[in-house]
Design a protein around this motif. Sequence first.
Motif, mmCIF file in Angstrom:
data_model
loop_
_atom_site.group_PDB
_atom_site.id
_atom_site.type_symbol
_atom_site.label_atom_id
_atom_site.label_comp_id
_atom_site.label_asym_id
_atom_site.label_seq_id
_atom_site.Cartn_x
_atom_site.Cartn_y
_atom_site.Cartn_z
ATOM 1 N N GLN A 75 -0.685 -4.627 3.333
ATOM 2 C CA GLN A 75 -2.017 -4.993 3.805
ATOM 3 C C GLN A 75 -2.207 -6.465 3.500
ATOM 4 O OE1 GLN A 75 -5.899 -3.841 1.671
ATOM 5 N NE2 GLN A 75 -5.688 -2.289 3.259
ATOM 6 N N VAL A 114 0.802 -1.214 0.000
ATOM 7 C CA VAL A 114 0.000 0.000 0.000
ATOM 8 C C VAL A 114 0.840 1.271 0.000
ATOM 9 C CG1 VAL A 114 -2.006 -1.094 1.045
ATOM 10 C CG2 VAL A 114 -0.251 -0.126 2.521
ATOM 11 N N ARG A 115 2.124 1.175 0.373
ATOM 12 C CA ARG A 115 2.991 2.348 0.306
ATOM 13 C C ARG A 115 4.436 1.942 0.493
ATOM 14 N NH1 ARG A 115 2.919 5.468 6.136
ATOM 15 N NH2 ARG A 115 4.265 6.879 4.977
ATOM 16 N N THR A 116 5.328 2.794 0.017
ATOM 17 C CA THR A 116 6.746 2.679 0.318
ATOM 18 C C THR A 116 7.074 3.741 1.348
ATOM 19 O OG1 THR A 116 7.288 1.863 -1.898
ATOM 20 C CG2 THR A 116 9.085 2.818 -0.607
ATOM 21 N N LEU A 117 7.480 3.307 2.533
ATOM 22 C CA LEU A 117 7.720 4.245 3.628
ATOM 23 C C LEU A 117 9.061 4.945 3.489
ATOM 24 C CD1 LEU A 117 6.930 5.436 6.410
ATOM 25 C CD2 LEU A 117 8.122 3.484 7.447
ATOM 26 N N ASP A 140 4.815 7.974 9.789
ATOM 27 C CA ASP A 140 3.888 8.770 8.981
ATOM 28 C C ASP A 140 4.541 9.338 7.728
ATOM 29 O OD1 ASP A 140 5.541 10.472 10.376
ATOM 30 O OD2 ASP A 140 3.942 11.745 11.183
ATOM 31 N N SER A 141 5.752 9.852 7.854
ATOM 32 C CA SER A 141 6.396 10.544 6.736
ATOM 33 C C SER A 141 7.554 9.790 6.100
ATOM 34 C CB SER A 141 6.915 11.905 7.216
ATOM 35 O OG SER A 141 7.959 11.734 8.174
ATOM 36 N N TRP A 196 5.154 -4.431 8.148
ATOM 37 C CA TRP A 196 6.262 -3.697 7.540
ATOM 38 C C TRP A 196 7.226 -4.731 6.965
ATOM 39 C CZ3 TRP A 196 5.378 1.205 6.872
ATOM 40 C CH2 TRP A 196 4.755 1.989 7.837
ATOM 41 N N ARG A 240 14.577 -0.603 0.925
ATOM 42 C CA ARG A 240 13.357 0.129 1.218
ATOM 43 C C ARG A 240 12.507 -0.570 2.277
ATOM 44 N NH1 ARG A 240 11.764 1.109 -4.290
ATOM 45 N NH2 ARG A 240 13.942 0.575 -4.780
ATOM 46 N N LEU A 255 8.495 -1.306 3.050
ATOM 47 C CA LEU A 255 7.178 -1.356 2.412
ATOM 48 C C LEU A 255 6.111 -1.612 3.462
ATOM 49 C CD1 LEU A 255 8.200 -3.732 -0.529
ATOM 50 C CD2 LEU A 255 8.107 -1.227 -0.604
ATOM 51 N N ARG A 256 4.959 -0.993 3.288
ATOM 52 C CA ARG A 256 3.796 -1.273 4.149
ATOM 53 C C ARG A 256 2.877 -2.225 3.401
ATOM 54 N NH1 ARG A 256 1.125 0.799 8.806
ATOM 55 N NH2 ARG A 256 -0.607 -0.624 9.122
#
Length: 397
Positions: A395, A70-73, A107-108, A372, A390, A392-393
């Motif tokens: 789900q 769902v995102r790359t942190l 968060d960022s 994570w 990297r 990754l988040r």
Amino acid sequence: MQRRSQTAVLAVVASLLLAAGCSAGGGRQQPGDGVSAAPPKSPGAPVAAGPPNATPPSPAPPAKGSVKVVRTLATGLKSPWGVAALPGGDLLVSSRDTGKIVRVAADSGKTTELGSVPGVAPAGEGGLLGIAVSSSFGADHQVYAYFTTASDNRIARMNYDEKRPPGDQLGAPHTILRGIPKGQIHNGGRIAFGPDKMLYAGTGEAGDPGHSQDKSSLGGKILRMTPDGEPTHGNPEADSVVYDYGHRNVQGLAWDRDHRLWASEFGQDTWDELNLIEPGRNYGWPEVEGKAGDGRGRSGFVDPVEQWRTADASPSGIAYAKGSVWMASLRGERLWRIPLNGTKPVAAPQAFLKGTYGRLRTIVATDDGGLWLVTGNTDGRGRPHPGDDRILRLQVT
């Protein structure tokens, strides 16, 4: 009428006593994934059945699951190895080859360097490996690290003061355990605090299989100790931190919702393993690799719950979420899902992300049932792409 009244009173008293017993730990609350209300008598051992009025166990997960990135942190991490979640969700990440620890904002994705761990001597598979935060971090601010020195592998703790300037936020290390065998290979390195608030460490045999069956050696073991590095109640031997033995190279530790301990392990040429860990048991290396084939083990050795060909796995970190153990694989370059009903797999392991992100090093469960995932392509054996390594988040179901 008097006899009926006495009977009724006795029934009420019995009900109250039963309720009091349950509230004192006999009954089971409804915990979230990876958390259980009542630990087993021996940490890592299967949990006994609850009383007749206990809440039924959670249903088994489905045979097939799903994974969505769902995102790359964060990107640009160098040789990341250990990951520990801080209260609030931010992540601490260790760098095997630089000896540094960085904080990654959940968060960022902003990274802040805490500092370097003194005494780290990276070489081969050694360096700054696993990290963990104290079970009472809010009060003591202690960060634990497992690392390779010029003479051994050891575990130390350091005070973390985020009010100090970046790069100077770690206090001097205090060694709590030393003398774990080191080598160019098989340094183990995963550490984690268990549900019992004791510190666990997975070690390797450092290329010498003789360590694994030698109970006087700290190599090829899972260790269990107090936060001060001392042997603790419930260990097989009162004066030893050795919790079990017969391992080749333990790389992942995780507890399920019933506080059972699971561990991933590098095999040699044939089988990698996922093991259910019980105190005092012998997991076979170097006499045994993989399952016996008859379901009963051999000569007192414990069979793994699952096994993989080394080309498909070469496992590293593991985590428990949504009723499954999730296992990051290095050589296999994939994420494995092992759905469990108690101590037994519901179905065959399922692979995700095969070859998509390269080598996968560490995986950590989140409070909301996600994961994570940290890649491991800058460790000298991967094929780094722009942006590696990297976080990754995921789900998952």
